[in-house]
Design a protein around this motif. Sequence first.
Motif, mmCIF file in Angstrom:
data_model
loop_
_atom_site.group_PDB
_atom_site.id
_atom_site.type_symbol
_atom_site.label_atom_id
_atom_site.label_comp_id
_atom_site.label_asym_id
_atom_site.label_seq_id
_atom_site.Cartn_x
_atom_site.Cartn_y
_atom_site.Cartn_z
ATOM 1 N N UNK A 85 0.819 -1.198 0.000
ATOM 2 C CA UNK A 85 0.000 0.000 0.000
ATOM 3 C C UNK A 85 0.852 1.245 0.000
ATOM 4 N N UNK A 86 0.237 2.344 -0.422
ATOM 5 C CA UNK A 86 0.968 3.611 -0.437
ATOM 6 C C UNK A 86 0.035 4.773 -0.150
ATOM 7 N N UNK A 87 0.588 5.757 0.520
ATOM 8 C CA UNK A 87 -0.081 7.012 0.823
ATOM 9 C C UNK A 87 0.886 8.081 0.337
ATOM 10 N N UNK A 88 0.806 8.368 -0.954
ATOM 11 C CA UNK A 88 1.798 9.207 -1.627
ATOM 12 C C UNK A 88 1.097 10.378 -2.295
ATOM 13 N N UNK A 89 1.421 11.567 -1.823
ATOM 14 C CA UNK A 89 0.982 12.808 -2.465
ATOM 15 C C UNK A 89 1.773 13.949 -1.857
ATOM 16 N N UNK A 90 1.516 15.148 -2.310
ATOM 17 C CA UNK A 90 2.274 16.318 -1.847
ATOM 18 C C UNK A 90 1.602 17.043 -0.687
ATOM 19 N N UNK A 91 0.538 16.484 -0.149
ATOM 20 C CA UNK A 91 -0.235 17.186 0.865
ATOM 21 C C UNK A 91 0.233 16.847 2.276
ATOM 22 N N UNK A 92 -0.026 17.776 3.183
ATOM 23 C CA UNK A 92 0.252 17.553 4.600
ATOM 24 C C UNK A 92 -0.606 16.395 5.090
#
Length: 106
Positions: A85-92
């Motif tokens: 799994x991944x939790x990848x983005x540019x957000x806080x």
Amino acid sequence: MKVLEKMNKVELEEKLAQGNYVLFFTAAWCPDCTFIKPAMPELEAEYADYEFFLVDRDDNIELCQDLMIMGIPSFVVYRDGKEAGRFVNKQRKTKQQIQEFLNDIK
């Protein structure tokens, strides 16, 4: 939390071949990374069935590119050498959001 040394994707998959891991992609200059860092010891304690690694984006830029980590802070879970799994983005990200992500992996 252990710091992941500089390595490529093949070396990473060999290192994580057995067990459960959470990779925390971060950088010293990243304000959103600094925001979540205080919660990391609590998350490590709560999810003790995972070994956590801090991955410095600047030290591992090629690895980040190979893994398509385009924003930080980001989290990638590995189980027995395979991405789970991944939790990848540019957000806080908040502690609660990371908990929800990890709970969905379980």
